[in-house]
Scaffold this motif. Structure first.
Motif, PDB file in Angstrom:
ATOM      1  N   VAL A 164       0.844  -1.193   0.000  1.00 11.65           N
ATOM      2  CA  VAL A 164       0.000   0.000   0.000  1.00 11.65           C
ATOM      3  C   VAL A 164       0.882   1.245   0.000  1.00 11.65           C
ATOM      4  O   VAL A 164       1.650   1.466   0.943  1.00 11.65           O
ATOM      5  CB  VAL A 164      -0.921   0.022   1.233  1.00 11.65           C
ATOM      6  CG1 VAL A 164      -1.780   1.278   1.224  1.00 11.65           C
ATOM      7  CG2 VAL A 164      -1.803  -1.219   1.276  1.00 11.65           C
ATOM      8  N   TRP A 205      -1.906   6.460  -0.446  1.00  9.92           N
ATOM      9  CA  TRP A 205      -3.248   5.893  -0.470  1.00  9.92           C
ATOM     10  C   TRP A 205      -3.680   5.421   0.915  1.00  9.92           C
ATOM     11  O   TRP A 205      -4.421   4.461   1.062  1.00  9.92           O
ATOM     12  CB  TRP A 205      -3.322   4.745  -1.473  1.00  9.92           C
ATOM     13  CG  TRP A 205      -3.434   5.213  -2.892  1.00  9.92           C
ATOM     14  CD1 TRP A 205      -2.421   5.440  -3.771  1.00  9.92           C
ATOM     15  CD2 TRP A 205      -4.640   5.541  -3.599  1.00  9.92           C
ATOM     16  NE1 TRP A 205      -2.901   5.875  -4.981  1.00  9.92           N
ATOM     17  CE2 TRP A 205      -4.267   5.945  -4.903  1.00  9.92           C
ATOM     18  CE3 TRP A 205      -6.004   5.525  -3.268  1.00  9.92           C
ATOM     19  CZ2 TRP A 205      -5.207   6.339  -5.859  1.00  9.92           C
ATOM     20  CZ3 TRP A 205      -6.932   5.910  -4.222  1.00  9.92           C
ATOM     21  CH2 TRP A 205      -6.535   6.303  -5.494  1.00  9.92           C
ATOM     22  N   THR A 206      -3.196   6.128   1.930  1.00 12.39           N
ATOM     23  CA  THR A 206      -3.530   5.754   3.304  1.00 12.39           C
ATOM     24  C   THR A 206      -4.419   6.798   3.968  1.00 12.39           C
ATOM     25  O   THR A 206      -4.542   7.929   3.503  1.00 12.39           O
ATOM     26  CB  THR A 206      -2.263   5.586   4.156  1.00 12.39           C
ATOM     27  OG1 THR A 206      -1.533   6.829   4.167  1.00 12.39           O
ATOM     28  CG2 THR A 206      -1.370   4.484   3.609  1.00 12.39           C
ATOM     29  N   ALA A 254      -4.763   1.548   5.159  1.00 13.25           N
ATOM     30  CA  ALA A 254      -5.056   1.872   3.765  1.00 13.25           C
ATOM     31  C   ALA A 254      -6.423   2.550   3.678  1.00 13.25           C
ATOM     32  O   ALA A 254      -7.325   2.277   4.478  1.00 13.25           O
ATOM     33  CB  ALA A 254      -5.048   0.605   2.916  1.00 13.25           C
ATOM     34  N   THR A 304      -9.102  -0.492  -0.525  1.00 11.80           N
ATOM     35  CA  THR A 304      -9.286  -1.899  -0.171  1.00 11.80           C
ATOM     36  C   THR A 304     -10.526  -2.469  -0.844  1.00 11.80           C
ATOM     37  O   THR A 304     -10.508  -3.581  -1.377  1.00 11.80           O
ATOM     38  CB  THR A 304      -9.396  -2.055   1.355  1.00 11.80           C
ATOM     39  OG1 THR A 304      -8.211  -1.540   1.982  1.00 11.80           O
ATOM     40  CG2 THR A 304      -9.567  -3.512   1.749  1.00 11.80           C
ATOM     41  N   SER A 359       0.873  -3.818   3.742  1.00 16.19           N
ATOM     42  CA  SER A 359       0.521  -4.620   2.576  1.00 16.19           C
ATOM     43  C   SER A 359      -0.739  -5.422   2.865  1.00 16.19           C
ATOM     44  O   SER A 359      -1.154  -5.579   4.020  1.00 16.19           O
ATOM     45  CB  SER A 359       1.669  -5.560   2.191  1.00 16.19           C
ATOM     46  OG  SER A 359       1.879  -6.527   3.201  1.00 16.19           O
TER      47      SER A 359
END
Length: 261
Positions: free
Chosen positions: A20, A24-25, A30, A35, A68
């Motif tokens: 990730v 994009w968090t 994430a 997701t 990840s």
């Protein structure tokens, strides 16, 4: 430079852990929309190529996706018109999210009604950027162009309602259903407009229903509205609707959000 959704999806392989990107968090996890979107992509990659259009999806976010994630898709049942696919996302050796996706072909029906009325909103080019306090704005927001079209503002003690035009900055080549699911979760929970200072929030469940088989292209402006319908005891329920520029409903949905304010 932040990797665009187009680049993430192009290199996505459900058979290997997906790293990730920091861009994009949201906080330590994430972005939930990423997701969810990768869950849809995993289903598309795993199931046979003749899947009908995505009709509905249910997502449960049960633990943070940190660093990840590994996604496993399993076709549960294929009927004459509908196919159901389950997708499990695992991060740090635990289940982080679970999705149930329903892909269904249109069927002849004499029952047709639509009570969804789009709210009044100026053209996106005439709306100001949906800007907020950069110190509390999640990193993933930079991947979207957001224009405030009405409703309240986060942390302003306003009514618990958000209205904004949103489009991807770059989702070229992404499957329309994948791009739509990612964008549909881009606004903060509507309850945050009634906050007077920052506090953590977290989506627990999210249900979406697609109102049309003709999905918008990934670069289109879409009008997103969300409103908290009930908040109490540290949880908020919100309803969500998305319209295209022609005022046609594209998605309806609901979320249960944990509120730590």
């Amino acid at each position: 430079m932040s990797p665009a959704l187009s680049g993430l999806v192009d290199g996505f392989d459900a058979d290997v852990p997906f790293a990730v990107p920091d861009s994009w968090t949201q906080g330590r996890t994430a972005f939930g929309g990423l997701t969810a979107a990768l869950s849809v992509q995993a289903a598309l990659n795993t199931a046979s190529a003749d899947l009908p259009p995505l009709r509905a999806a249910q997502f449960a976010f049960v633990a943070p996706v940190i660093d990840s994630v590994e996604l496993t898709a399993n076709e549960m049942r294929r009927g004459r018109s509908a196919t159901s696919v389950a997708v499990t996302a695992r991060s740090r050796d635990q289940v982080a999210a679970h999705a149930t996706l329903v892909f269904a072909s249109p069927r002849p029906s004499g029952v047709v009604h639509d009570t969804l009325v789009p709210p009044a909103a100026a053209d996106p080019t005439q709306c100001p950027p949906f800007a907020g306090d950069l110190s509390t704005t999640p990193a993933f927001v930079d991947n979207f162009d957001m224009r405030r079209a009405g409703g309240g503002m986060p942390l302003a003690g306003d009514e618990p309602r958000l209205l904004a035009w949103v489009r991807h900055r770059d989702a070229s080549g992404v499957h329309p259903a994948v791009a739509l699911v990612a964008l549909a979760d881009s606004l903060p929970p509507a309850a945050m407009t009634s906050f007077v200072e920052w506090a953590p929030v977290g989506t627990m469940t999210w249900t979406v229903h697609l109102c049309t088989d003709v999905l918008p292209q990934p670069d289109e402006w879409l009008l997103l509205e969300s409103a908290a319908t009930h908040t109490g005891d540290g949880y908020s329920h919100q309803s969500m609707t998305i319209w295209n520029a022609a005022g046609q409903p594209i998605v309806t949905g609901s979320q249960t959000v944990a509120v730590f304010a």
